[in-house]
Design a protein around this motif. Structure first.
Motif, PDB file in Angstrom:
ATOM      1  N   LEU A  60      -9.969 -72.344   0.993  1.00 41.82           N
ATOM      2  CA  LEU A  60      -8.899 -73.235   0.524  1.00 41.82           C
ATOM      3  C   LEU A  60      -8.287 -72.697  -0.763  1.00 41.82           C
ATOM      4  CD1 LEU A  60     -10.471 -76.775   1.133  1.00 41.82           C
ATOM      5  CD2 LEU A  60      -8.769 -75.575   2.527  1.00 41.82           C
ATOM      6  N   ALA A  61      -9.135 -72.218  -1.670  1.00 43.46           N
ATOM      7  CA  ALA A  61      -8.623 -71.675  -2.929  1.00 43.46           C
ATOM      8  C   ALA A  61      -7.772 -70.438  -2.697  1.00 43.46           C
ATOM      9  CB  ALA A  61      -9.791 -71.355  -3.861  1.00 43.46           C
ATOM     10  N   MET A  62      -8.096 -69.681  -1.647  1.00 48.81           N
ATOM     11  CA  MET A  62      -7.355 -68.461  -1.345  1.00 48.81           C
ATOM     12  C   MET A  62      -6.206 -68.690  -0.364  1.00 48.81           C
ATOM     13  SD  MET A  62     -10.535 -65.810  -0.843  1.00 48.81           S
ATOM     14  CE  MET A  62     -11.798 -65.596  -2.093  1.00 48.81           C
ATOM     15  N   SER A  63      -5.952 -69.921   0.017  1.00 49.39           N
ATOM     16  CA  SER A  63      -4.952 -70.203   1.050  1.00 49.39           C
ATOM     17  C   SER A  63      -3.556 -69.673   0.743  1.00 49.39           C
ATOM     18  CB  SER A  63      -4.897 -71.713   1.332  1.00 49.39           C
ATOM     19  OG  SER A  63      -4.599 -72.435   0.157  1.00 49.39           O
ATOM     20  N   PRO A  64      -3.119 -69.576  -0.534  1.00 50.48           N
ATOM     21  CA  PRO A  64      -1.789 -68.978  -0.771  1.00 50.48           C
ATOM     22  C   PRO A  64      -1.649 -67.559  -0.229  1.00 50.48           C
ATOM     23  CG  PRO A  64      -2.520 -70.171  -2.729  1.00 50.48           C
ATOM     24  CD  PRO A  64      -3.678 -70.158  -1.776  1.00 50.48           C
ATOM     25  N   LEU A  65      -2.772 -66.844  -0.056  1.00 45.50           N
ATOM     26  CA  LEU A  65      -2.698 -65.494   0.494  1.00 45.50           C
ATOM     27  C   LEU A  65      -2.134 -65.488   1.908  1.00 45.50           C
ATOM     28  CD1 LEU A  65      -6.125 -64.001  -0.687  1.00 45.50           C
ATOM     29  CD2 LEU A  65      -3.848 -63.404  -1.538  1.00 45.50           C
ATOM     30  N   ALA A  66      -2.226 -66.615   2.603  1.00 52.11           N
ATOM     31  CA  ALA A  66      -1.756 -66.674   3.987  1.00 52.11           C
ATOM     32  C   ALA A  66      -0.250 -66.454   4.089  1.00 52.11           C
ATOM     33  CB  ALA A  66      -2.130 -68.020   4.612  1.00 52.11           C
ATOM     34  N   ILE A  67       0.481 -66.784   3.031  1.00 53.07           N
ATOM     35  CA  ILE A  67       1.944 -66.647   3.065  1.00 53.07           C
ATOM     36  C   ILE A  67       2.418 -65.595   2.058  1.00 53.07           C
ATOM     37  CG2 ILE A  67       2.372 -68.960   3.945  1.00 53.07           C
ATOM     38  CD1 ILE A  67       2.944 -69.841   1.056  1.00 53.07           C
ATOM     39  N   THR A  68       1.485 -64.764   1.617  1.00 51.42           N
ATOM     40  CA  THR A  68       1.804 -63.757   0.603  1.00 51.42           C
ATOM     41  C   THR A  68       1.876 -62.384   1.238  1.00 51.42           C
ATOM     42  OG1 THR A  68       0.629 -65.060  -1.071  1.00 51.42           O
ATOM     43  CG2 THR A  68       1.066 -62.756  -1.591  1.00 51.42           C
TER      44      THR A  68
END
Length: 379
Positions: A60-68
């Motif tokens: 969850l903490a790394m979820s921004p990587l999904a759209i990066t």
């Protein structure tokens, strides 16, 4: 400038650049999970055996990587790790310089370059790992009296290794901080359970117990006591005996010597590396606080001749841990012939542990009562 050029040449020529492999695992896993709708713990990176191994809260903490995009992810990783190094220098190195009336900027710039050479932190940068972030979260509790334990709790929710610091807080009779850390970890874990129940179930009932997903125990990068035993093809009871001995020593030291929190955190980081089933080389960033404490002690040593000899020994240890020496045995790590060299970083970890803890109790509490602890706390 000459030092910077030398470091650049070293980094360009030593064959240990990791191509941000772990960052690729993190990004691929959360994209597969959040965008493709796949099972987080079934993902494998680019056809390898490696997948996501952290608790769901970490995903969850790394979820921004999904759209990066990949370049942005790499830049973000490098920036975050650089900020972590700067914070560690501020908390541990700047106080040493200020106590001696030395200038700050040039030594800190050189020490930053030292972080890029030191193999555990060098690998953390080139793998795109989170070890330095976890170290900073844990050490931030030294500066935060009111909310002490929150940093440890968040770090333990991201990765299980920092849980040992809750044990340290209990041993040190810092029960409020221990409770805060435990509650923070539990709250983050429950949040992940509510947001991602399937992933939480998969992790806590299956993935967390499957050590084979992390890698081979005998792999030369595993610089823990378990790796030593695995490379000897010895029974696992040898590892359990070693862990029991190390943990008993740690408990005795904390309860009877009553070290400062700074020293206690430093020693607990070394203990974590030794007793963990798997301690990859990049996990050894947990030795960094202990190395700074040793540097501080050496610089306080008199007479000058002894101080120079100790500085040479400390520098030799740093050079050895920057040399990638264990990789000489990567193809043939087994047996007694490889025993001394393939476990070099384990021996250095033990040396740091014994050297830090041999200091008399009164000297260990020096930092708590004097300027080092004041600066380390940021006050």
């Amino acid at each position: 400038m000459a030092v910077a050029v030398a470091v650049a040449v070293f980094l360009a020529t030593i064959p240990t650049f990791r191509h941000f492999f772990d960052l690729g695992v993190y990004r691929g896993a959360v994209r597969y999970w959040l965008i493709d709708g796949g099972d987080l713990y079934q993902y494998r990176y680019q056809g390898t055996e490696y997948g996501f191994t952290y608790p769901p809260f970490a995903a969850l903490a790394m979820s921004p990587l999904a759209i990066t995009s990949w370049p942005v992810a790499v830049a973000a990783s490098l920036t975050l790790n650089s900020i972590c190094v700067i914070l560690l220098l501020r908390w541990y190195f700047v106080p040493i310089l200020q106590r001696r009336g030395r200038p700050v900027w040039t030594p800190c710039a050189l020490m930053f370059l030292g972080f890029l050479v030191f193999e555990p932190s060098r690998d953390t940068f080139s793998y795109g790992q989170v070890n330095l972030l976890l170290l900073v979260l844990v050490c931030s509790d030294l500066r935060n009296k009111r909310f002490a334990g929150v940093g440890i709790g968040v770090a333990a929710a991201i990765k299980l290794t920092p849980v040992i610091f809750i044990g340290y807080l209990i041993l040190a009779r810092r029960y409020r901080a221990a409770a805060t850390a435990a509650v923070t970890t539990a709250a983050a874990t429950i949040l992940a359970l509510l947001v991602a129940p399937d992933a939480s179930r998969a992790f806590w009932t299956d993935a967390v117990w499957d050590t084979g997903r992390i890698g081979k125990l005998y792999y030369v990068s595993n610089q823990s006591l378990r790796g030593v035993v695995a490379r000897l093809d010895a029974p696992s009871t040898w590892w359990l005996a070693g862990v029991a001995l190390v943990v008993a020593y740690w408990c005795w030291w904390v309860r009877t010597r009553r070290p400062s929190p700074t020293a206690g955190f430093a020693v607990t980081g070394v203990i974590a590396c030794l007793i963990s089933p798997i301690t990859w080389v990049h996990h050894l960033v947990w030795l960094i606080p202990g190395l700074f404490l040793l540097l501080d002690r050496v610089l306080r040593t008199e007479p000058a001749d002894l101080r120079r000899r100790l500085l040479f020994a400390l520098g030799a240890g740093f050079a050895l841990m920057s040399s990638s020496i264990v990789w000489i045995w990567w193809a043939h790590p087994h047996g007694w012939a490889a025993f001394p060299g393939s476990n070099t970083y384990v021996w250095l970890s033990i040396a740091v542990l014994l050297t830090v803890t041999r200091e008399p109790a009164a000297e260990l509490r020096f930092a708590e009562n004097k300027e080092f602890e004041r600066y380390a706390r940021g006050t």
